[in-house]
Design an enzyme around this catalytic site. Structure first.
Site, PDB file in Angstrom:
ATOM      1  N   MET A  30     -24.856  40.523  13.484  1.00 36.97           N
ATOM      2  CA  MET A  30     -25.452  39.507  14.357  1.00 36.97           C
ATOM      3  C   MET A  30     -24.923  39.661  15.780  1.00 36.97           C
ATOM      4  SD  MET A  30     -25.970  36.059  12.295  1.00 36.97           S
ATOM      5  CE  MET A  30     -26.841  36.073  10.742  1.00 36.97           C
TER       6      MET A  30
ATOM      7  N   VAL B 288     -20.510  38.880  10.984  1.00 38.49           N
ATOM      8  CA  VAL B 288     -21.541  38.256  10.146  1.00 38.49           C
ATOM      9  C   VAL B 288     -22.807  39.103  10.299  1.00 38.49           C
ATOM     10  CG1 VAL B 288     -22.892  36.159   9.736  1.00 38.49           C
ATOM     11  CG2 VAL B 288     -20.503  35.997  10.471  1.00 38.49           C
TER      12      VAL B 288
ATOM     13  N   LEU C 258     -25.817  31.243  21.077  1.00 39.33           N
ATOM     14  CA  LEU C 258     -24.994  31.267  19.866  1.00 39.33           C
ATOM     15  C   LEU C 258     -25.834  31.508  18.612  1.00 39.33           C
ATOM     16  CD1 LEU C 258     -22.705  28.227  20.725  1.00 39.33           C
ATOM     17  CD2 LEU C 258     -22.310  30.646  21.205  1.00 39.33           C
ATOM     18  N   HIS C 259     -25.231  32.201  17.652  1.00 41.43           N
ATOM     19  CA  HIS C 259     -25.886  32.487  16.375  1.00 41.43           C
ATOM     20  C   HIS C 259     -24.871  32.273  15.264  1.00 41.43           C
ATOM     21  CE1 HIS C 259     -23.648  36.195  16.781  1.00 41.43           C
ATOM     22  NE2 HIS C 259     -24.240  36.422  17.953  1.00 41.43           N
TER      23      HIS C 259
ATOM     24  N   GLN D 193     -12.984  44.961  22.011  1.00 42.60           N
ATOM     25  CA  GLN D 193     -12.633  43.760  22.791  1.00 42.60           C
ATOM     26  C   GLN D 193     -11.402  43.087  22.177  1.00 42.60           C
ATOM     27  OE1 GLN D 193     -15.425  40.832  24.656  1.00 42.60           O
ATOM     28  NE2 GLN D 193     -15.080  39.695  22.769  1.00 42.60           N
TER      29      GLN D 193
ATOM     30  N   ASP E 221      -5.512  -2.886   5.076  1.00 46.94           N
ATOM     31  CA  ASP E 221      -5.851  -1.865   6.070  1.00 46.94           C
ATOM     32  C   ASP E 221      -5.613  -2.486   7.441  1.00 46.94           C
ATOM     33  OD1 ASP E 221      -6.812   0.632   5.919  1.00 46.94           O
ATOM     34  OD2 ASP E 221      -8.923   0.095   5.728  1.00 46.94           O
TER      35      ASP E 221
ATOM     36  N   GLY F 264     -22.438  32.054  24.983  1.00 47.26           N
ATOM     37  CA  GLY F 264     -23.621  31.278  24.608  1.00 47.26           C
ATOM     38  C   GLY F 264     -24.630  32.112  23.840  1.00 47.26           C
TER      39      GLY F 264
ATOM     40  N   ARG G 265      -7.632  -0.919  -1.495  1.00 48.39           N
ATOM     41  CA  ARG G 265      -6.363  -1.065  -0.779  1.00 48.39           C
ATOM     42  C   ARG G 265      -5.974  -2.532  -0.576  1.00 48.39           C
ATOM     43  NH1 ARG G 265      -9.651   1.915   3.842  1.00 48.39           N
ATOM     44  NH2 ARG G 265     -10.831   2.427   2.022  1.00 48.39           N
TER      45      ARG G 265
ATOM     46  N   GLY H 202     -23.034  34.166  13.727  1.00 46.75           N
ATOM     47  CA  GLY H 202     -21.751  34.862  13.914  1.00 46.75           C
ATOM     48  C   GLY H 202     -20.773  33.956  14.653  1.00 46.75           C
TER      49      GLY H 202
ATOM     50  N   ASP I 292      -6.118  -1.264  11.270  1.00 49.77           N
ATOM     51  CA  ASP I 292      -6.558  -0.161  12.132  1.00 49.77           C
ATOM     52  C   ASP I 292      -6.429  -0.544  13.589  1.00 49.77           C
ATOM     53  OD1 ASP I 292      -7.297   1.503  10.047  1.00 49.77           O
ATOM     54  OD2 ASP I 292      -9.308   0.645   9.910  1.00 49.77           O
TER      55      ASP I 292
ATOM     56  N   ASP J 195     -16.956  43.001  17.915  1.00 49.33           N
ATOM     57  CA  ASP J 195     -16.510  43.610  19.172  1.00 49.33           C
ATOM     58  C   ASP J 195     -15.055  44.033  18.997  1.00 49.33           C
ATOM     59  OD1 ASP J 195     -18.955  43.191  20.667  1.00 49.33           O
ATOM     60  OD2 ASP J 195     -18.486  41.075  20.488  1.00 49.33           O
TER      61      ASP J 195
ATOM     62  N   ARG K 272       0.850  -1.202   0.000  1.00 46.91           N
ATOM     63  CA  ARG K 272       0.000   0.000   0.000  1.00 46.91           C
ATOM     64  C   ARG K 272       0.878   1.241   0.000  1.00 46.91           C
ATOM     65  NH1 ARG K 272      -4.864   1.147   4.278  1.00 46.91           N
ATOM     66  NH2 ARG K 272      -5.304   3.258   3.544  1.00 46.91           N
TER      67      ARG K 272
HETATM   68  O1  PAF Z   1     -17.423  38.278  23.345  1.00 47.72           O
HETATM   69  C1  PAF Z   1     -17.909  37.612  24.282  1.00 47.72           C
HETATM   70  O2  PAF Z   1     -18.856  36.850  24.111  1.00 47.72           O
HETATM   71  C2  PAF Z   1     -17.307  37.736  25.674  1.00 47.72           C
HETATM   72  O3  PAF Z   1     -16.923  39.021  25.951  1.00 47.72           O
HETATM   73  C3  PAF Z   1     -16.122  36.752  25.912  1.00 47.72           C
HETATM   74  C4  PAF Z   1     -14.956  37.079  25.002  1.00 47.72           C
HETATM   75  C5  PAF Z   1     -16.589  35.337  25.684  1.00 47.72           C
HETATM   76  C6  PAF Z   1     -15.630  36.867  27.358  1.00 47.72           C
HETATM   77  O4  PAF Z   1     -16.640  36.549  28.260  1.00 47.72           O
END
Ligand code: PAF
Length: 442
Positions: A334, A326, A183-184, A303, A99, A181, A96, A186, A101, A300, A86
């Site tokens: 966002m 985004v 979350l979106h 930041q 294999d 959290g 082949r 972005g 593994d 940000d 191989r």
């Molecule tokens: O950007 C954010 O969500 C917050 O400021 C971070 C960087 C996770 C710190 O808590």
């Protein structure tokens, strides 16, 4: 010498398949540090997954007792494949000659750049599970070894630190995406960027009390762990660290990181102590995870500038990666806080993007005066009665230092704008006033 019982998967689909497998087992039997214990029967199976048209596989497994470490055993497996003709590295799912593994290595979980044990696809493949059962691996052992579906959720610092250390010691390039959290898309783009660049990706979800002022929205900040885990799974995040405040800041936690003047203007002036909280939690996450790269959104921008200063000043050995903002289709950046906007404020909010673009267009049209450029954006925002400017500034690109009065060679315009139709929502956005329109939407 301590011996470990390991299980190897054996397969071939070109040439004399049975002979290739039997020869591999014979070679294993004469390899120092390896004793072959049992060999399963062989079975014919079709290719699993996509690949070019090809013949049936012959598959089986064997158990061995070995004094070799797992990494050395992996090298033995590769040498057997090479000896069978191989060529390595081999394209995935191509025919082949052999294999071999490494399926199981005692009860160990191994996660290095080269090797993941138990083998990541073992539990989905009957042609591997059946021979293992035949060799005496019990259902209980299989279920104990089955890895948690990705992303793995951990809540203690000790577990998270251990996982990240295993990755680092295993030679993996590791990426960290700190989040709060809710979350979106972005955040999704940060995960994607990390996934493209790194071998392993960790996300953190922690609504950090230290970065909220006493009158701010800490208690009401949106939280949706199940939804967050779904997005992390879709984005290929390997581990999510979601600690409690007590886990993050043990009783008696007293250290705070102050980044100086850069953290005291704009957001820092409106939200005293905000960047101290951000810097402290991010430094703590860097110390726990020791990532090679850390990913933050350009939305940000201040930041990012503050965290670059933190990384430089404290000498964290990592690369900070800034990912483009985004936007929704109408230009609104966002943000987790967008969910707070009532319908009318939501309809009004894209005015921030329009204002920043107006300044950008004015610059492209030849306007150079710092305050005149700010005035262009201010005028657009003033046309939207629901919007109140918190600050609107043109700063130097990158470090975001104040620019002198008079003509400028470009910069980044940063805005914080309040909408108060329902509850008060402060939205941030920023844009380069020098880059071309196509690629400066961030
Ligand atoms: O950007 C954010 O969500 C917050 O400021 C971070 C960087 C996770 C710190 O808590």
């Amino acid at each position: 010498m301590r011996e470990v019982v390991a299980f190897l998967g054996l397969g071939a689909n070109i040439g004399d398949r049975e002979r290739a497998i039997r020869t591999a087992v014979e070679r294993l039997g004469v390899t120092p540090g390896i004793r072959v214990l049992r060999v399963s029967s062989l079975r014919e199976t079709e290719l699993v997954g996509d690949g070019p048209p090809q013949g049936m596989f012959l598959n089986g497994a064997c158990s061995i007792a070995t004094s070799l470490p797992a990494s050395a055993l992996l090298s033995v497996c590769k040498a057997l494949e090479l000896a069978a003709g191989r060529t390595l590295p081999a394209p995935r799912n191509h025919p082949r000659a052999l294999d071999v593994d490494l399926l199981l290595f005692g009860e160990e979980h191994i996660d290095t750049k080269e090797l993941t044990v138990p083998h990541p696809r073992l539990f989905e493949r009957a042609f591997v599970l059946e021979p293992l059962r035949e060799l005496g691996v019990s259902e209980q052992a299989l279920s104990d070894l089955r890895p948690m579906p990705a992303p793995r959720l951990v809540t203690t610092t000790r577990e998270f630190q251990a996982i990240c250390s295993t990755w680092i010691e295993g030679g993996c390039l590791t990426g960290l995406v700190p989040t709060m959290g809710a979350l979106h898309a972005g955040h999704g783009s940060l995960f994607e960027c990390a996934r493209k660049e790194c071998d392993r990706v960790a996300a953190t979800i922690f609504v950090n009390p230290k970065q909220f002022g006493p009158k701010e929205d800490l208690a009401a900040y949106p939280r949706d762990l199940p939804g967050d885990l779904r997005l992390c799974a879709k984005s290929g995040v390997d581990v999510v660290f979601a600690p409690s405040p007590a886990e993050m800041y043990a009783p008696g936690f007293a250290s705070n990181i102050d980044v100086g003047a850069e953290g005291e203007t704009m957001e820092g002036a409106t939200r005293p102590g905000h960047f101290r909280g951000v810097s402290t939690v991010v430094a703590r996450l860097f110390a726990i995870a020791r990532p090679h790269r850390a990913y933050f959104g350009q939305k940000d921008a201040q930041q990012v500038a503050v965290l670059r200063r933190l990384v430089r000043d404290l000498g964290f050995p990592l690369r900070l990666v800034e990912c483009p903002t985004v936007r929704e289709a109408d230009g609104l950046a966002m943000s987790s806080r967008n969910v707070y906007l009532d319908a009318k404020d939501r309809a009004a909010a894209p005015v921030i993007h329009r204002a920043l673009r107006a300044a950008q267009q004015a610059f492209a049209g030849g306007l150079r005066d710092r305050d005149a450029l700010v005035q262009v954006a201010t005028a657009v925002l003033a046309g939207e009665p629901r919007a109140t400017i918190d600050y609107l500034e043109l700063r130097s690109e990158g470090d975001l230092l104040p620019l002198p009065i008079g003509p400028v060679a470009g910069g980044r315009m940063l805005a914080a704008v309040r909408f108060s139709g329902g509850r008060t929502v402060r939205l941030l956005d920023n844009m380069s006033v020098v880059a071309s329109f196509e690629n400066s939407g961030s």
